[in-house]
Motif scaffolding. Structure first.
Motif, PDB file in Angstrom:
ATOM      1  N   LEU A  76       0.726  -1.279  -0.028  1.00 27.51           N
ATOM      2  CA  LEU A  76       0.085  -0.159  -0.106  1.00 27.51           C
ATOM      3  C   LEU A  76       0.971   1.344   0.040  1.00 27.51           C
ATOM      4  CD1 LEU A  76      -2.671  -1.101   2.656  1.00 27.51           C
ATOM      5  CD2 LEU A  76      -3.056  -0.740   0.100  1.00 27.51           C
ATOM      6  N   LEU A  77       1.960   1.209   0.664  1.00 25.50           N
ATOM      7  CA  LEU A  77       2.795   2.545   0.743  1.00 25.50           C
ATOM      8  C   LEU A  77       3.471   2.706  -0.473  1.00 25.50           C
ATOM      9  CD1 LEU A  77       4.209   4.781   2.308  1.00 25.50           C
ATOM     10  CD2 LEU A  77       5.879   2.923   3.285  1.00 25.50           C
ATOM     11  N   GLN A  78       4.114   1.565  -1.049  1.00 23.75           N
ATOM     12  CA  GLN A  78       4.682   1.736  -2.399  1.00 23.75           C
ATOM     13  C   GLN A  78       3.644   2.111  -3.597  1.00 23.75           C
ATOM     14  OE1 GLN A  78       4.942  -0.386  -5.366  1.00 23.75           O
ATOM     15  NE2 GLN A  78       3.300  -1.418  -4.414  1.00 23.75           N
ATOM     16  N   GLY A  79       2.575   1.418  -3.241  1.00 22.29           N
ATOM     17  CA  GLY A  79       1.626   1.917  -4.564  1.00 22.29           C
ATOM     18  C   GLY A  79       1.317   3.456  -4.435  1.00 22.29           C
ATOM     19  N   THR A  80       1.108   4.108  -3.228  1.00 18.15           N
ATOM     20  CA  THR A  80       0.847   5.430  -3.034  1.00 18.15           C
ATOM     21  C   THR A  80       1.983   6.318  -3.533  1.00 18.15           C
ATOM     22  OG1 THR A  80      -0.630   4.829  -0.863  1.00 18.15           O
ATOM     23  CG2 THR A  80       0.305   6.977  -1.118  1.00 18.15           C
ATOM     24  N   VAL A  81       3.236   5.817  -3.136  1.00 19.84           N
ATOM     25  CA  VAL A  81       4.132   6.650  -3.598  1.00 19.84           C
ATOM     26  C   VAL A  81       4.398   6.558  -4.953  1.00 19.84           C
ATOM     27  CG1 VAL A  81       6.720   6.687  -3.471  1.00 19.84           C
ATOM     28  CG2 VAL A  81       5.812   6.312  -1.517  1.00 19.84           C
ATOM     29  N   PHE A  82       4.392   5.567  -5.629  1.00 16.24           N
ATOM     30  CA  PHE A  82       4.486   5.577  -7.005  1.00 16.24           C
ATOM     31  C   PHE A  82       3.410   6.220  -7.730  1.00 16.24           C
ATOM     32  CE2 PHE A  82       7.500   2.065  -5.821  1.00 16.24           C
ATOM     33  CZ  PHE A  82       8.616   2.739  -6.335  1.00 16.24           C
ATOM     34  N   ARG A  83       2.155   6.229  -7.144  1.00 18.10           N
ATOM     35  CA  ARG A  83       0.918   6.871  -7.884  1.00 18.10           C
ATOM     36  C   ARG A  83       1.170   8.291  -7.583  1.00 18.10           C
ATOM     37  NH1 ARG A  83      -1.216   9.260 -10.637  1.00 18.10           N
ATOM     38  NH2 ARG A  83      -3.769   9.741 -11.065  1.00 18.10           N
ATOM     39  N   LEU A  84       1.777   8.985  -6.779  1.00 14.56           N
ATOM     40  CA  LEU A  84       2.037  10.086  -6.588  1.00 14.56           C
ATOM     41  C   LEU A  84       3.308  10.583  -7.407  1.00 14.56           C
ATOM     42  CD1 LEU A  84       1.863  10.653  -2.598  1.00 14.56           C
ATOM     43  CD2 LEU A  84       0.275  11.525  -4.570  1.00 14.56           C
ATOM     44  N   MET A  85       4.199   9.818  -7.808  1.00 17.08           N
ATOM     45  CA  MET A  85       5.229  10.191  -8.703  1.00 17.08           C
ATOM     46  C   MET A  85       4.459  10.321 -10.163  1.00 17.08           C
ATOM     47  SD  MET A  85       8.304   7.665  -7.285  1.00 17.08           S
ATOM     48  CE  MET A  85       9.311   8.168  -8.847  1.00 17.08           C
ATOM     49  N   ASP A  86       3.604   9.980 -10.383  1.00 16.53           N
ATOM     50  CA  ASP A  86       2.986  10.162 -11.751  1.00 16.53           C
ATOM     51  C   ASP A  86       2.843  11.815 -11.706  1.00 16.53           C
ATOM     52  OD1 ASP A  86       2.839   7.612 -12.994  1.00 16.53           O
ATOM     53  OD2 ASP A  86       1.007   7.102 -11.927  1.00 16.53           O
ATOM     54  N   LEU A  87       2.624  12.445 -10.772  1.00 18.63           N
ATOM     55  CA  LEU A  87       2.281  13.822 -10.816  1.00 18.63           C
ATOM     56  C   LEU A  87       3.544  14.730 -10.826  1.00 18.63           C
ATOM     57  CD1 LEU A  87      -0.602  13.779  -8.170  1.00 18.63           C
ATOM     58  CD2 LEU A  87      -0.584  13.639 -10.642  1.00 18.63           C
ATOM     59  N   VAL A  88       4.762  13.766 -10.740  1.00 18.57           N
ATOM     60  CA  VAL A  88       6.090  14.752 -10.413  1.00 18.57           C
ATOM     61  C   VAL A  88       6.830  14.397 -11.733  1.00 18.57           C
ATOM     62  CG1 VAL A  88       8.201  14.922  -9.204  1.00 18.57           C
ATOM     63  CG2 VAL A  88       6.076  14.407  -8.051  1.00 18.57           C
ATOM     64  N   GLN A  89       7.378  15.511 -12.492  1.00 19.78           N
ATOM     65  CA  GLN A  89       8.350  15.365 -13.410  1.00 19.78           C
ATOM     66  C   GLN A  89       9.787  15.619 -13.050  1.00 19.78           C
ATOM     67  OE1 GLN A  89       7.719  14.609 -16.750  1.00 19.78           O
ATOM     68  NE2 GLN A  89       5.462  14.266 -15.888  1.00 19.78           N
ATOM     69  N   PHE A  90      10.594  14.583 -13.142  1.00 16.41           N
ATOM     70  CA  PHE A  90      12.015  14.798 -12.596  1.00 16.41           C
ATOM     71  C   PHE A  90      12.947  13.634 -13.483  1.00 16.41           C
ATOM     72  CE2 PHE A  90      10.470  11.219 -10.112  1.00 16.41           C
ATOM     73  CZ  PHE A  90      11.669  10.399  -9.912  1.00 16.41           C
ATOM     74  N   GLY A  91      14.117  14.012 -13.281  1.00 12.42           N
ATOM     75  CA  GLY A  91      15.141  12.859 -13.763  1.00 12.42           C
ATOM     76  C   GLY A  91      15.344  12.573 -15.350  1.00 12.42           C
ATOM     77  N   GLU A  92      14.712  13.405 -16.196  1.00 10.57           N
ATOM     78  CA  GLU A  92      14.666  13.462 -17.621  1.00 10.57           C
ATOM     79  C   GLU A  92      16.142  13.698 -18.002  1.00 10.57           C
ATOM     80  OE1 GLU A  92      12.272  15.142 -16.196  1.00 10.57           O
ATOM     81  OE2 GLU A  92      10.457  13.908 -16.787  1.00 10.57           O
ATOM     82  N   LEU A  93      17.019  14.511 -17.375  1.00 13.10           N
ATOM     83  CA  LEU A  93      18.269  14.920 -17.840  1.00 13.10           C
ATOM     84  C   LEU A  93      19.389  13.986 -16.916  1.00 13.10           C
ATOM     85  CD1 LEU A  93      17.933  18.647 -18.323  1.00 13.10           C
ATOM     86  CD2 LEU A  93      17.715  16.902 -19.878  1.00 13.10           C
ATOM     87  N   TRP A  94      18.969  13.155 -15.927  1.00 11.69           N
ATOM     88  CA  TRP A  94      19.886  12.416 -15.246  1.00 11.69           C
ATOM     89  C   TRP A  94      20.480  11.279 -16.112  1.00 11.69           C
ATOM     90  CZ3 TRP A  94      16.412  11.368 -10.375  1.00 11.69           C
ATOM     91  CH2 TRP A  94      16.191  12.679  -9.725  1.00 11.69           C
ATOM     92  N   ASP A  95      21.789  10.961 -15.768  1.00 12.26           N
ATOM     93  CA  ASP A  95      22.359   9.773 -16.458  1.00 12.26           C
ATOM     94  C   ASP A  95      21.986   8.574 -15.871  1.00 12.26           C
ATOM     95  OD1 ASP A  95      23.928   9.678 -14.204  1.00 12.26           O
ATOM     96  OD2 ASP A  95      25.788  10.598 -14.973  1.00 12.26           O
ATOM     97  N   LEU A  96      22.254   7.414 -16.243  1.00 13.73           N
ATOM     98  CA  LEU A  96      21.828   6.266 -15.944  1.00 13.73           C
ATOM     99  C   LEU A  96      22.356   5.976 -14.392  1.00 13.73           C
ATOM    100  CD1 LEU A  96      20.396   3.554 -16.226  1.00 13.73           C
ATOM    101  CD2 LEU A  96      22.599   2.509 -17.168  1.00 13.73           C
ATOM    102  N   SER A  97      23.550   6.379 -14.118  1.00 13.48           N
ATOM    103  CA  SER A  97      24.086   5.884 -12.725  1.00 13.48           C
ATOM    104  C   SER A  97      23.342   6.789 -11.755  1.00 13.48           C
ATOM    105  CB  SER A  97      25.666   6.333 -12.602  1.00 13.48           C
ATOM    106  OG  SER A  97      25.769   7.739 -13.039  1.00 13.48           O
TER     107      SER A  97
END
Length: 370
Positions: free
Chosen positions: A298-319
């Protein structure tokens, strides 16, 4: 994932002694819930686009983690299904599963309003979509339990045959609304776990003599399915719907690969637990994670659903993405363990937040495991 009490009874009453608990099932559930989190980290952090469908790591996890979770749930739910009345068993299961799901959904919607969209209103349709879609496995487990219990109540003597037939009927049912494809995908595994619980003589006498050839055959099948598994093999994409020859092949590949991979995964976990049961890390996985899978899910489902609303990491490298995924995964586990420790002695708060009753004594672990 749902309920687990004893070694000898699989799913016993709340009074079952702690000494009878089979921690190997908890160990398996602990590993599986970690894989659930890792799978979502691959999807939401490491890839952040549709490339995760083609990741060998994502594929190797998704071939078996939810099917095996459901099979274990069916196995461990057998005592409750066979011994308790229809009303009592459904009422207890609804309180255990749906009440904490409602709590975490309410928490998620509050967070969405407060942090992500304070100026936008959230409709009842949005809430219902989050309540069902974000925690689909809870609904799949509850629906599977409900269907099996009804069949047992109605069919009685012929119920084992009817349950086996229902697994096939549900799997090929051409219904694709909402999360129903995912329920149709996982329901046969719940049935399989329940039926294996009933097949004690077969498992004790027949299986040991043929175990090595069977394991070799299943490993070969799992590897072959892994090689040809593609984007359309996932239940999320094929919707477990047979429309033509191509879709029939994908659905058959999905079920065959999931059965074989689940069996191999479980046969790998059991000796691993026997070898490492005295190790602190292994016992943490079994006792802490394995007995908190509902809360973690339930906790991880809540966290990852909220992450749908956040834009981040597009310019991060793989590491960097891998590092951030590791930090987030550890944070989810730490937060869940902290929440579990805080609420475990708080009566109904423990039931509402984690789906577990408070500890009955300092030396007894939780008698209902999620």
């Amino acid at each position: 994932m749902l309920c687990h009490t004893t070694l000898s009874t699989g799913h016993g009453s709340h009074s079952a002694g702690a000494d009878n608990r089979d921690l190997s099932f908890d160990f398996a559930k602990g590993i599986l819930i970690v894989l659930v989190i890792v799978g979502h980290l691959l999807q939401y952090v490491i890839y952040r686009n549709n490339d995760y469908w083609y990741s060998p790591y994502f594929k190797s996890i998704y071939m078996f983690h939810m099917p095996l979770f459901m099979a274990i749930s069916g196995y461990l739910s057998s005592r409750a299904l066979l011994r308790k009345s229809l009303i009592r068993s459904i009422n207890e299961r609804a309180i255990q599963l749906l009440l904490p799901t409602l709590f975490w959904c309410a928490f998620m919607e509050t967070a969405k309003v407060a942090a992500f969209s304070p100026s936008n209103s959230i409709t009842y349709a949005d809430i219902l979509k989050d309540f069902i879609g974000s925690y689909w496995f809870i609904w799949a487990a509850f629906a599977s339990f409900l269907v099996i219990k009804v069949l047992l109540t109605i069919c009685r003597r012929r119920s084992m045959w009817i349950i086996g037939m229902s697994a096939i009927a549900v799997a090929i049912l051409p219904v694709t609304f909402s999360i129903l494809p995912l329920i149709r995908y996982t329901f046969p595994f719940f049935c399989l776990g329940f039926l294996l619980f009933q097949s004690t003589e077969w498992r004790a006498r027949v299986l040991p003599r043929n175990k090595s050839p069977l394991i070799f055959s299943l490993a070969a099948l799992a590897f072959a399915c892994f090689l040809v598994w593609g984007k359309e093999t996932y239940a999320y994409n094929n919707l477990v719907l047979i429309r033509d020859t191509a879709s029939a092949e994908q659905v058959l590949l999905m079920f065959a690969g999931s059965v074989a991979a689940s069996a191999i995964a479980f046969e790998t976990v059991l000796p691993l637990w026997k070898l490492s049961s005295s190790n602190r890390v292994a016992r943490f996985v079994a006792v802490e994670l394995g007995q908190s899978t509902l809360l973690l899910y339930l906790l991880q489902g809540t966290v990852f659903r909220l992450m749908d609303l956040v834009q981040f990491g597009e310019l991060w490298d793989l590491s960097t993405r891998i590092s951030m995924a590791g930090v987030l995964g550890v944070a989810i586990i730490v937060i869940a363990m902290t929440v579990r420790w805080i609420v475990r002695d708080l009566g109904w708060v423990s039931r509402v937040v984690a789906g577990t009753p408070p500890r009955s004594g300092p030396l007894k672990p939780q008698s209902v495991t999620n």
